[in-house]
Design a protein around this motif. Structure first.
Motif, PDB file in Angstrom:
ATOM      1  N   ASP A  43       0.846  -1.190   0.000  1.00 31.53           N
ATOM      2  CA  ASP A  43       0.000   0.000   0.000  1.00 31.53           C
ATOM      3  C   ASP A  43       0.885   1.244   0.000  1.00 31.53           C
ATOM      4  N   TYR A  77      -0.297  -0.897  -4.885  1.00 35.48           N
ATOM      5  CA  TYR A  77      -1.208  -1.993  -5.202  1.00 35.48           C
ATOM      6  C   TYR A  77      -0.806  -2.779  -6.449  1.00 35.48           C
ATOM      7  N   LYS A 201     -11.465  -2.665  -3.775  1.00 36.65           N
ATOM      8  CA  LYS A 201     -12.020  -2.817  -2.433  1.00 36.65           C
ATOM      9  C   LYS A 201     -13.549  -2.848  -2.434  1.00 36.65           C
ATOM     10  N   THR A 202     -14.144  -2.235  -3.435  1.00 38.11           N
ATOM     11  CA  THR A 202     -15.607  -2.129  -3.455  1.00 38.11           C
ATOM     12  C   THR A 202     -16.267  -2.834  -4.634  1.00 38.11           C
ATOM     13  N   ARG A 204     -16.132  -6.062  -7.333  1.00 35.63           N
ATOM     14  CA  ARG A 204     -15.521  -7.352  -7.647  1.00 35.63           C
ATOM     15  C   ARG A 204     -16.198  -8.063  -8.825  1.00 35.63           C
ATOM     16  N   VAL A 240      -7.797  -8.622  -4.102  1.00 38.69           N
ATOM     17  CA  VAL A 240      -8.597  -8.634  -2.874  1.00 38.69           C
ATOM     18  C   VAL A 240      -7.919  -9.505  -1.808  1.00 38.69           C
ATOM     19  N   HIS A 243      -4.480  -7.911  -0.567  1.00 35.06           N
ATOM     20  CA  HIS A 243      -4.669  -6.775   0.333  1.00 35.06           C
ATOM     21  C   HIS A 243      -5.236  -7.238   1.673  1.00 35.06           C
ATOM     22  N   SER A 244      -6.123  -8.196   1.630  1.00 35.84           N
ATOM     23  CA  SER A 244      -6.676  -8.743   2.877  1.00 35.84           C
ATOM     24  C   SER A 244      -5.567  -9.375   3.708  1.00 35.84           C
ATOM     25  N   ILE A 258     -11.881  -5.770   8.682  1.00 38.70           N
ATOM     26  CA  ILE A 258     -11.321  -6.012   7.348  1.00 38.70           C
ATOM     27  C   ILE A 258     -12.419  -6.362   6.357  1.00 38.70           C
ATOM     28  N   GLU A 261     -13.917  -3.162   5.464  1.00 38.16           N
ATOM     29  CA  GLU A 261     -12.982  -2.416   4.633  1.00 38.16           C
ATOM     30  C   GLU A 261     -13.003  -2.906   3.189  1.00 38.16           C
ATOM     31  N   MET A 262     -13.149  -4.226   3.023  1.00 41.87           N
ATOM     32  CA  MET A 262     -13.148  -4.830   1.695  1.00 41.87           C
ATOM     33  C   MET A 262     -14.555  -4.963   1.116  1.00 41.87           C
ATOM     34  N   ASN A 263     -15.540  -4.357   1.798  1.00 43.62           N
ATOM     35  CA  ASN A 263     -16.907  -4.280   1.287  1.00 43.62           C
ATOM     36  C   ASN A 263     -17.598  -5.634   1.144  1.00 43.62           C
TER      37      ASN A 263
END
Length: 290
Positions: A43, A77, A201-202, A204, A240, A243-244, A258, A261-263
């Motif tokens: 990040d 990223y 993050k939002t 997919r 995804v 980052h997780s 988390i 955060e990852m929706n």
């Protein structure tokens, strides 16, 4: 500001890389080791200065060889993995977290302006490499005096100067890079990754990225598969998961936090998704030595 330094050659086995490593961030915990042999995503911005030997890294879908006296810049990223390295491969690395870079808007814009995502590597002279390493050593020297008055400000100023120097040297050593015209398929892949890193993050669904790029899902999937060897959905899931994993290992965030955060709609759905692609639950991964 949290500054962590690692001494020379703290990676010694063939699965890792010899790195004189600095990680600078304000919030996250820094892992004790960074294994480039597995996919990693950071990040923030990564600067790699090759001091000796050579190695091949895969940045997203592109394989790039880094050799002695070359500098590579990897933007936030991007998915990074080592493909191959010589026995004497040694690099100096500087990791700058996005939380730290947020205070350097001007410098960060310079990084973007020089298209490091598209042209992440340049060959420098030995003298230029030595100049960059002088910055590196001076940052380390100031870090050791972190408790002295104005030391945090001094380190920030040195980092800003380092970024400007790298940007300047890239312009000198890659003067024609901005005139390069990529193929249409490469341009589509590049646009997809730019969209992916700002929305993963939002969003997919393949449909979302296809619509944003004005293509059908089938057409976009075909192009990305042909260009990168992986499907759109595979890239989405990969980012995804990476980052997780980063959040699980480098922060104190709970699985619930988390998942939000990852929706994900709830922690259970996040847990099933994580286990499907990593082979273990989020808590198992957090406690593991991986």
């Amino acid at each position: 500001m949290r500054i962590v330094s690692k001494s020379d050659n703290f990676y010694t086995n063939t699965d890792t890389i010899s790195v004189n490593n600095f990680i600078i961030t304000k919030k996250i915990k820094v892992p004790e080791r960074i294994n480039f042999s597995k996919n990693i995503v950071f990040d923030g911005i990564i600067f790699l200065i090759c001091l000796k030997g050579s190695g091949k890294l895969k940045i997203n879908y592109r394989e790039i060889t880094l050799t002695e006296n070359q500098v590579m810049v990897i933007l936030p990223y991007h998915i990074v993995k080592k493909v191959w390295q010589s026995d004497d491969f040694s690099i100096a690395a500087l990791f700058l977290g996005n939380d730290f870079m947020s205070n350097m808007v001007h410098s960060f814009n310079l990084v973007n302006a020089f298209h490091f995502s598209k042209y992440p590597i340049a060959t420098f002279s030995k003298e230029q490499i030595d100049e960059l390493m002088e910055f590196h050593h001076l940052i380390l020297k100031r870090y050791k005096k972190l408790r002295a008055p104005y030391s945090t400000e001094a380190v920030s100023a040195l980092i800003r100067a380092f970024i400007l120097e790298v940007s300047c040297l890239f312009r000198i050593n890659r003067p024609n890079s901005l005139n390069h015209i990529s193929s249409r398929q490469e341009k589509i892949a590049e646009d997809f990754f730019k969209l992916l890193v700002t929305n993963f993050k939002t969003e997919r669904s393949v449909k979302f990225y296809a619509e944003k790029l004005c293509f059908t899902p089938k057409y976009l999937s075909t192009i990305i598969k042909k260009t990168t060897g992986h499907s759109v959905q595979e890239w989405i899931n990969e980012l995804v998961i990476l980052h997780s994993k980063s959040l699980l290992k480098t922060t104190d965030m709970t699985v619930l936090q988390i998942s939000e955060e990852m929706n994900f709609s709830n922690p259970s759905f996040f847990g099933r998704f994580f286990k499907q692609y990593s082979g273990m639950t989020p808590l198992e991964f957090k406690k593991s030595e991986i």
